[in-house]
Design an enzyme around this catalytic site. Structure first.
Site, mmCIF file in Angstrom:
data_model
loop_
_atom_site.group_PDB
_atom_site.id
_atom_site.type_symbol
_atom_site.label_atom_id
_atom_site.label_comp_id
_atom_site.label_asym_id
_atom_site.label_seq_id
_atom_site.Cartn_x
_atom_site.Cartn_y
_atom_site.Cartn_z
ATOM 1 N N GLU A 157 75.357 2.400 -18.423
ATOM 2 C CA GLU A 157 76.335 3.486 -18.433
ATOM 3 C C GLU A 157 76.307 4.311 -19.719
ATOM 4 O O GLU A 157 76.568 5.510 -19.703
ATOM 5 C CB GLU A 157 77.750 2.905 -18.231
ATOM 6 C CG GLU A 157 78.034 2.411 -16.827
ATOM 7 C CD GLU A 157 77.688 0.940 -16.616
ATOM 8 O OE1 GLU A 157 78.206 0.339 -15.668
ATOM 9 O OE2 GLU A 157 76.893 0.401 -17.414
ATOM 10 N N GLU A 160 78.240 -5.496 -12.620
ATOM 11 C CA GLU A 160 79.671 -5.817 -12.685
ATOM 12 C C GLU A 160 80.120 -6.599 -11.450
ATOM 13 O O GLU A 160 80.951 -7.511 -11.562
ATOM 14 C CB GLU A 160 80.478 -4.534 -12.852
ATOM 15 C CG GLU A 160 80.268 -3.897 -14.223
ATOM 16 C CD GLU A 160 81.073 -2.634 -14.423
ATOM 17 O OE1 GLU A 160 82.057 -2.687 -15.189
ATOM 18 O OE2 GLU A 160 80.740 -1.602 -13.805
#
Length: 265
Positions: free
Chosen positions: A139, A119
């Protein structure tokens, strides 16, 4: 050229002329992001934003990882909604701040860039991958999803079906595949990663910082507009650029067959 180094508990920052290299330096946690690290990054960004002599920022990591994501151990130990909300707000603000920094950024991705590491990579202007790098958004395997802007940024940078595969399955990919799908510029040997990043940074630093700032703003602002509005925005800004000192200097230097001496004006 001036050389200087300054540190915080989790970061080492080296200034070499117009280039600053920000190294995340918590190898014991694979440079995972927590509230403390994010506060330190904000302090460093304060200094970078105020220092006109710094024209380019390189982000890299110490050890086996660039950033191995958020600090799961720290987050899991809290078990409080208020803390989770605060973490989400702070990481969103930090990554948007990096993304919209008025100076070009380069990621020298030295190892694992997972979860929050990918990210963070998605916010950087240019990305060089070590041949040892591993990227991914794992995730989902923790019962989570990329929540630091990753779901939105990756869909704007990678074909939708591939982006969804990365998020839905949570599998890591190697550096060459990351380049092929558009997550990075190129792969370089691990041993020459920082040399390549500095060479790229020095090329950027030779450009007009004022024009680079406006170009970056046009790209970021235009990405959130319909094409018709983005084109009008570009037209308005290029009018300002054409009347700048650096535009006149660049065109004169071209005609006179000499290097341009940009002043950032």
């Amino acid at each position: 050229m001036s050389k200087e180094q300054f540190s915080t508990p989790s970061l080492v920052c080296g200034i070499d002329g117009p280039v600053v290299t920000v190294t995340l330096n918590k190898p014991q946690t694979l440079n995972a992001l927590d509230m403390g690290v994010m506060a330190e990054l904000n302090q460093v960004l304060d200094r970078i934003e105020k220092d006109a002599a710094i024209r380019v920022v390189i982000f890299t990591g110490e050890g086996r990882a660039f950033v191995a994501g958020g600090d799961i151990a720290d987050l899991s130990s809290r078990k409080a909604l208020a803390h989770y909300n605060e973490f989400a707000e702070e990481i969103h603000k930090l990554l948007r701040r990096i993304e919209t920094l008025d100076k070009p950024t380069i990621g020298a991705i030295n190892g694992f860039a997972l979860g929050g590491g990918t990210e963070l990579l998605l916010t950087l202007d240019l990305r060089l991958l070590s041949d040892r790098a591993k990227l991914g958004l794992p995730e989902i395997k923790l019962g989570l999803f990329p929540g630091a802007g990753g779901t939105q940024r990756i869909l704007r940078q990678v074909p939708s079906c591939r982006a969804r595969e990365l998020m839905y399955l949570g599998e890591m990919i190697g550096p060459q595949e990351a380049v092929e799908i558009g997550l990075a510029n190129r792969v370089v040997p691990h041993e020459t990663l920082m040399d390549e990043a500095r060479a790229m940074a020095n090329k950027l630093a030779a450009q007009s910082p004022a024009i680079l700032k406006l170009l970056k703003r046009v790209l970021i602002d235009g990405a959130d507009m319909p094409l018709s509005a983005a084109l009008r925005h570009e037209q308005a800004v290029i009018g300002l650029v054409l009347d700048s000192h650096d535009a006149h200097e660049g065109c004169s230097a071209f005609l006179e067959k000499r290097p341009a001496a940009f002043r950032g004006e």
